[in-house]
Design an enzyme around this catalytic site. Structure first.
Site, short mmCIF file in Angstrom:
data_model
loop_
_atom_site.label_atom_id
_atom_site.label_comp_id
_atom_site.label_asym_id
_atom_site.label_seq_id
_atom_site.Cartn_x
_atom_site.Cartn_y
_atom_site.Cartn_z
N LYS A 276 0.83 -1.22 0.00
CA LYS A 276 0.00 0.00 0.00
C LYS A 276 0.86 1.26 0.00
CE LYS A 276 -1.92 -1.04 3.93
NZ LYS A 276 -1.21 -2.32 4.19
N ARG B 146 -9.27 1.38 8.66
CA ARG B 146 -8.88 0.01 8.94
C ARG B 146 -9.99 -0.76 9.66
NH1 ARG B 146 -3.02 0.76 8.99
NH2 ARG B 146 -1.97 -1.24 9.04
N ARG C 280 11.53 -6.12 4.68
CA ARG C 280 11.28 -4.67 4.62
C ARG C 280 12.28 -3.93 5.52
NH1 ARG C 280 5.41 -1.94 5.36
NH2 ARG C 280 5.33 -3.05 7.35
N ARG D 274 11.55 -2.73 11.24
CA ARG D 274 10.60 -2.22 12.23
C ARG D 274 10.31 -3.31 13.27
NH1 ARG D 274 5.71 0.11 8.70
NH2 ARG D 274 4.51 -1.02 10.27
N ARG E 235 -0.61 -9.23 13.35
CA ARG E 235 -1.17 -8.17 12.51
C ARG E 235 -2.02 -8.75 11.38
NH1 ARG E 235 4.00 -5.04 10.91
NH2 ARG E 235 2.59 -3.72 9.72
P1 ADP Z 1 2.29 -1.81 3.22
O1 ADP Z 1 2.31 -0.31 3.19
O2 ADP Z 1 1.07 -2.39 2.56
O3 ADP Z 1 2.52 -2.37 4.57
P2 ADP Z 1 4.87 -1.63 1.83
O4 ADP Z 1 4.58 -0.73 0.67
O5 ADP Z 1 5.65 -1.07 2.94
O6 ADP Z 1 3.51 -2.33 2.32
O7 ADP Z 1 5.63 -2.91 1.25
C1 ADP Z 1 6.04 -3.98 2.13
C2 ADP Z 1 7.43 -4.47 1.69
O8 ADP Z 1 7.33 -5.16 0.44
C3 ADP Z 1 8.45 -3.34 1.45
O9 ADP Z 1 9.71 -3.82 1.84
C4 ADP Z 1 8.36 -3.09 -0.05
O10 ADP Z 1 9.60 -2.59 -0.56
C5 ADP Z 1 8.07 -4.48 -0.59
N1 ADP Z 1 7.17 -4.47 -1.77
C6 ADP Z 1 6.14 -3.63 -2.06
N2 ADP Z 1 5.53 -3.95 -3.21
C7 ADP Z 1 6.17 -5.06 -3.68
C8 ADP Z 1 5.99 -5.88 -4.84
N3 ADP Z 1 5.02 -5.65 -5.75
N4 ADP Z 1 6.83 -6.94 -4.99
C9 ADP Z 1 7.81 -7.19 -4.07
N5 ADP Z 1 8.02 -6.45 -2.95
C10 ADP Z 1 7.22 -5.40 -2.75
P1 ADP Z 2 1.51 -1.47 7.39
O1 ADP Z 2 1.80 -0.42 6.34
O2 ADP Z 2 2.61 -2.46 7.46
O3 ADP Z 2 0.18 -2.12 7.24
P2 ADP Z 2 1.10 0.78 9.09
O4 ADP Z 2 2.34 1.58 9.03
O5 ADP Z 2 -0.04 1.19 8.23
O6 ADP Z 2 1.51 -0.73 8.77
O7 ADP Z 2 0.57 0.67 10.56
C1 ADP Z 2 1.41 0.31 11.64
C2 ADP Z 2 0.55 0.21 12.90
O8 ADP Z 2 -0.03 1.50 13.19
C3 ADP Z 2 -0.64 -0.72 12.81
O9 ADP Z 2 -0.28 -2.07 13.10
C4 ADP Z 2 -1.57 -0.12 13.87
O10 ADP Z 2 -1.14 -0.47 15.19
C5 ADP Z 2 -1.34 1.37 13.72
N1 ADP Z 2 -2.31 1.98 12.78
C6 ADP Z 2 -2.02 2.59 11.60
N2 ADP Z 2 -3.14 3.05 11.01
C7 ADP Z 2 -4.17 2.71 11.83
C8 ADP Z 2 -5.59 2.90 11.77
N3 ADP Z 2 -6.20 3.51 10.74
N4 ADP Z 2 -6.32 2.43 12.81
C9 ADP Z 2 -5.75 1.82 13.86
N5 ADP Z 2 -4.43 1.61 13.96
C10 ADP Z 2 -3.64 2.05 12.97
#
Ligand code: ADP
Ligand code: ADP
Ligand code: ZN
Length: 214
Positions: free
Chosen positions: A13, A88, A127, A160, A171
């Site tokens: 995302k 979420r 990541r 992280r 999660r």
């Molecule tokens: P989210 O915001 O949904 O948690 P991230 O954008 O941080 O996900 O991506 C999670 C991890 O996967 C990061 O290390 C990112 O560089 C990697 N990643 C994102 N998109 C892809 C993809 N299409 N293929 C492989 N790795 C990816």
């Molecule tokens: P990822 O991109 O890997 O899904 P985020 O960076 O979006 O993770 O979120 C990290 C953490 O921050 C979540 O596991 C949650 O604890 C908190 N968080 C982020 N956005 C929200 C939301 N909209 N509602 C509740 N908790 C949130």
């Protein structure tokens, strides 16, 4: 254009939201980034959020909703924005809908980045995030030019705490229970668009551009 990014933790995302923000010239609003900045700065909100984040749990709705509603009311959001990590839960989605409706607005697209659970643990363990600017990389799929150094600002990279496998499993459970219902919610609203998140980062983006238009 007002866009919501949906998908499991690690689905990509944030990666795609940044590319959308750059191409369509709209702000990228990540609630996770906002919480991490608050934790780093030692604010009251940061202290509260951290206790939940460390356990892989969601921060309570009441700590999130006002923050996002205030943010989307700022001047730079007048041409739209991309929400990453919000809503979420169904109550968060309902609150957002209500707040927008009171201004005569509504969301345009909810883009669901689909990645099966099997791929997620591997994605997350690779990541790496910059401690200074929050830029995100992947050891295999999005490596930095120099090992462990942020391309963007030269800061150092970390895994992280909540990306460790035990917390990722929690999660994912939380995602299936509380966030996945939003897929049906936005399908009913008529704005859901699914994209395959397992393909190369640039190919995922090309799919998204097909949805949003050039
Ligand atoms: P989210 O915001 O949904 O948690 P991230 O954008 O941080 O996900 O991506 C999670 C991890 O996967 C990061 O290390 C990112 O560089 C990697 N990643 C994102 N998109 C892809 C993809 N299409 N293929 C492989 N790795 C990816
Ligand atoms: P990822 O991109 O890997 O899904 P985020 O960076 O979006 O993770 O979120 C990290 C953490 O921050 C979540 O596991 C949650 O604890 C908190 N968080 C982020 N956005 C929200 C939301 N909209 N509602 C509740 N908790 C949130
Ligand atoms: Zn950096």
């Amino acid at each position: 254009m007002k866009i919501i990014m949906l998908g499991a933790p690690g689905a990509g995302k944030g990666t795609q939201a940044k590319k959308i923000a750059a191409k369509y010239e709209i702000p990228h609003i990540s609630t996770g980034d906002i919480f991490r900045a608050n934790i780093k700065n030692g604010t009251e909100l940061g202290k509260k959020a951290k206790t939940y984040m460390d356990q892989g749990l969601l921060v309570p709705d009441e700590l999130v909703v006002d923050l996002v509603v205030d943010r989307v009311n700022q001047e730079d959001c007048s041409n739209g924005y991309v929400l990453d990590g919000f809503p979420r839960t169904i109550p968060q989605a309902e609150s957002l809908k209500k707040a927008l409706a009171s201004m005569g607005q509504e969301m345009d697209y909810a883009i669901n980045v689909e990645v099966p659970d099997e791929n997620i643990i591997h994605r997350m363990s690779g990541r790496r995030a910059c401690v200074d600017c929050g830029s995100t990389y992947h050891l295999e799929y999005a490596p930095t030019k120099e090992e462990d150094i942020c391309d963007n600002c030269g800061g150092s990279l970390i895994l992280r705490d909540d990306d460790k496998p035990e917390t990722v499993k929690k999660r994912l459970d939380v995602y299936h229970e509380q966030t996945q219902p939003l897929i049906d919610y936005y399908a009913n609203e008529g704005i859901l668009r699914d994209v395959d998140g397992t393909i190369d980062i640039n190919d995922v983006f090309a799919e998204i551009v097909k949805v949003l238009g050039e």
